[in-house]
Design an enzyme around this catalytic site. Structure first.
Site, PDB file in Angstrom:
ATOM      1  N   PHE A 122     -33.475  78.782 -48.693  1.00 41.78           N
ATOM      2  CA  PHE A 122     -33.566  79.966 -47.843  1.00 41.78           C
ATOM      3  C   PHE A 122     -32.832  81.108 -48.529  1.00 41.78           C
ATOM      4  O   PHE A 122     -31.651  80.991 -48.845  1.00 41.78           O
ATOM      5  CB  PHE A 122     -32.965  79.737 -46.451  1.00 41.78           C
ATOM      6  CG  PHE A 122     -33.128  80.949 -45.573  1.00 41.78           C
ATOM      7  CD1 PHE A 122     -34.354  81.249 -44.984  1.00 41.78           C
ATOM      8  CD2 PHE A 122     -32.075  81.836 -45.378  1.00 41.78           C
ATOM      9  CE1 PHE A 122     -34.516  82.390 -44.210  1.00 41.78           C
ATOM     10  CE2 PHE A 122     -32.235  82.981 -44.607  1.00 41.78           C
ATOM     11  CZ  PHE A 122     -33.451  83.258 -44.020  1.00 41.78           C
ATOM     12  N   ASP A 207     -27.328  81.571 -55.082  1.00 43.15           N
ATOM     13  CA  ASP A 207     -27.242  82.206 -53.765  1.00 43.15           C
ATOM     14  C   ASP A 207     -26.090  81.537 -53.014  1.00 43.15           C
ATOM     15  O   ASP A 207     -26.229  80.433 -52.493  1.00 43.15           O
ATOM     16  CB  ASP A 207     -28.582  82.027 -53.041  1.00 43.15           C
ATOM     17  CG  ASP A 207     -28.575  82.612 -51.632  1.00 43.15           C
ATOM     18  OD1 ASP A 207     -27.479  82.895 -51.099  1.00 43.15           O
ATOM     19  OD2 ASP A 207     -29.667  82.765 -51.061  1.00 43.15           O
ATOM     20  N   LYS A 236     -22.587  86.603 -45.504  1.00 43.35           N
ATOM     21  CA  LYS A 236     -22.016  85.890 -44.343  1.00 43.35           C
ATOM     22  C   LYS A 236     -20.485  85.955 -44.193  1.00 43.35           C
ATOM     23  O   LYS A 236     -19.979  86.821 -43.499  1.00 43.35           O
ATOM     24  CB  LYS A 236     -22.514  84.448 -44.342  1.00 43.35           C
ATOM     25  CG  LYS A 236     -24.037  84.369 -44.111  1.00 43.35           C
ATOM     26  CD  LYS A 236     -24.505  83.012 -43.657  1.00 43.35           C
ATOM     27  CE  LYS A 236     -25.889  83.070 -43.051  1.00 43.35           C
ATOM     28  NZ  LYS A 236     -27.001  82.873 -43.975  1.00 43.35           N
TER      29      LYS A 236
HETATM   30  C1  PLP Z   1     -28.228  83.528 -44.346  1.00 43.76           C
HETATM   31  C2  PLP Z   1     -28.689  83.385 -45.729  1.00 43.76           C
HETATM   32  C3  PLP Z   1     -29.392  84.410 -46.387  1.00 43.76           C
HETATM   33  C4  PLP Z   1     -29.829  85.669 -45.686  1.00 43.76           C
HETATM   34  O1  PLP Z   1     -28.743  86.432 -45.279  1.00 43.76           O
HETATM   35  P1  PLP Z   1     -28.959  87.638 -44.226  1.00 43.76           P
HETATM   36  O2  PLP Z   1     -27.592  88.245 -44.135  1.00 43.76           O
HETATM   37  O3  PLP Z   1     -29.439  87.005 -42.958  1.00 43.76           O
HETATM   38  O4  PLP Z   1     -29.953  88.558 -44.804  1.00 43.76           O
HETATM   39  C5  PLP Z   1     -29.718  84.225 -47.715  1.00 43.76           C
HETATM   40  N1  PLP Z   1     -29.380  83.110 -48.372  1.00 43.76           N
HETATM   41  C6  PLP Z   1     -28.706  82.112 -47.777  1.00 43.76           C
HETATM   42  C7  PLP Z   1     -28.340  80.907 -48.566  1.00 43.76           C
HETATM   43  C8  PLP Z   1     -28.353  82.200 -46.438  1.00 43.76           C
HETATM   44  O5  PLP Z   1     -27.706  81.193 -45.841  1.00 43.76           O
END
Ligand code: PLP
Length: 376
Positions: A122, A207, A236
């Protein structure tokens, strides 16, 4: 009929205040918050240092735009890159924006288009980050996607080796797939990635939007592996509840983001930077990270001791998952909420445990007592 779009489906309790790990709903019922707003509220709710940072900065200056020099950006960047191999930071407002920046930087730097990502990953909801995401349910109805993303099976070294060629700009992945089921990178797969990147001069983008900023017990999750990414993305936990995203990169990438090539209006504004500074001044303390590791070890030990062996516990630090096999977890999550424990899923069959990094052993014990009554 609500005045809101229905894209979040049916929503849960209406939380109106919080302190540390405890939140309270509009009816006055209290809960242990083991979601942390999906790994965001890293220092717990209403942490005094964050409250103080917001108050102090909000009386001075909120926003000027990146037309002007923002000293807080340099300070936060210095903290993020200190004792790492990174040299530069770019600030934005979310995880998906951090990943957009990474995708753009990788394409422009290499002059290549092709990016390899993985199933169940994701990376966000904008077109680039969505196209990088390895989940059909995120794509459905929104095509055509951005071209040249190849989504491979996760932890499959042979599939990776077969897909590598001279057209690949970057490999992009999470160290632990947070949304996709709390699936970690195996050491064999990490070795295959390192080899591919080395051999072909491919950029490695990790990421760390969910795994970063102390969540897994180190500043960044990659530090616990052999991998040395060229780029990582953060969001986050970085703002402790205030929207802040960041991308870190190595020195060789500096010239690629030359003036005017990329930007954002809100990113890295003075208010956001004062909050991030407060978060990092706590979370990046070695003693704090040590404590996260100890709490995590205790949590895993207690889960394994108290849950039936049919459940598999996995993850790292305070990003843990309880794999419930073929059982869907939605009803477990609802039952826990009734009993005063907030949880979130990771895919249909995994319960994700994401308490604030400041959680106590007593709160972990209380959560386990509730989980025991639900997971029979
Ligand atoms: C939550 C998340 C995102 C997206 O972040 P947003 O602040 O919702 O745009 C991208 N990569 C990972 C691994 C995530 O957990």
């Amino acid at each position: 009929m609500s005045a809101l779009f229905g894209n979040y489906g049916q929503r849960r309790a209406q939380i109106v205040k919080g302190q540390g790990t405890i939140v309270e709903d509009s009816a006055g019922k209290q809960y242990l918050d083991f979601t942390s707003g999906i790994a965001v509220v890293s220092l717990g709710h209403a942490h005094p240092a964050i409250v103080q940072a917001v108050q102090a900065q909000s009386e001075k200056l909120w926003h000027t735009s990146n037309l002007f020099d923002i000293p807080g950006q340099e300070k936060v960047a210095q903290r993020l890159i200190a004792e790492t191999h990174f040299a530069h930071a770019f600030f934005c407002n979310s995880g998906t924006e951090a990943n957009e920046a990474a995708i753009k930087l990788a394409r422009k730097h290499t002059g290549k288009h092709h990016i390899i990502t993985f199933e169940k990953s994701f990376h966000g909801r904008t077109f680039g980050a969505m196209s990088a995401t390895g989940q059909g349910k995120i794509h459905n109805g929104f095509g055509p996607l951005v071209e040249k993303f190849t989504i491979l099976p996760f932890n499959d070294a042979a599939a990776l080796e077969a897909a590598i060629d001279d057209s690949v700009a970057a490999i992009m992945l999470e160290m632990i797939q947070g949304e996709g089921g709390v699936n970690g990178v195996t050491s064999e797969f990490a070795a295959a990635i390192a080899q591919a990147c080395n051999d072909k001069g491919i950029l490695l983008i990790i990421d760390e939007v969910q795994t970063g900023i102390g969540r897994t017990g180190t500043r960044y999750a990659f530090e616990q592996t052999i991998l040395k990414p060229h780029i990582i993305t953060l969001a986050k936990g970085l703002g402790g509840g205030f929207p802040v995203g960041a991308m870190l990169g190595t020195a060789e990438l500096y010239a690629t983001f030359s003036p005017g090539t990329h930007g954002t209006t809100f990113g890295g504004n003075p208010l956001a930077m004062s909050v991030a500074e407060a978060v990092l001044s706590h979370v990046f303390e070695p003693a704090f990270l040590q404590q996260v590791q100890e709490l995590a070890a205790y949590f895993v030990e207690q889960l394994k001791a108290h849950l039936p062996s049919s459940y598999t516990v996995r993850g790292q630090g305070l990003l843990l998952g309880i794999d419930c096999g073929a059982t869907e977890v939605a009803s477990y999550i609802a039952a826990a909420e009734d009993k005063g424990l907030l949880l979130v899923g990771a895919g249909p069959n995994v319960i994700r445990l994401l308490p604030p990094l400041t959680v106590t052993k007593e709160e972990i014990d209380k959560a386990i007592a509730i989980l025991k009554t639900i997971l029979l």
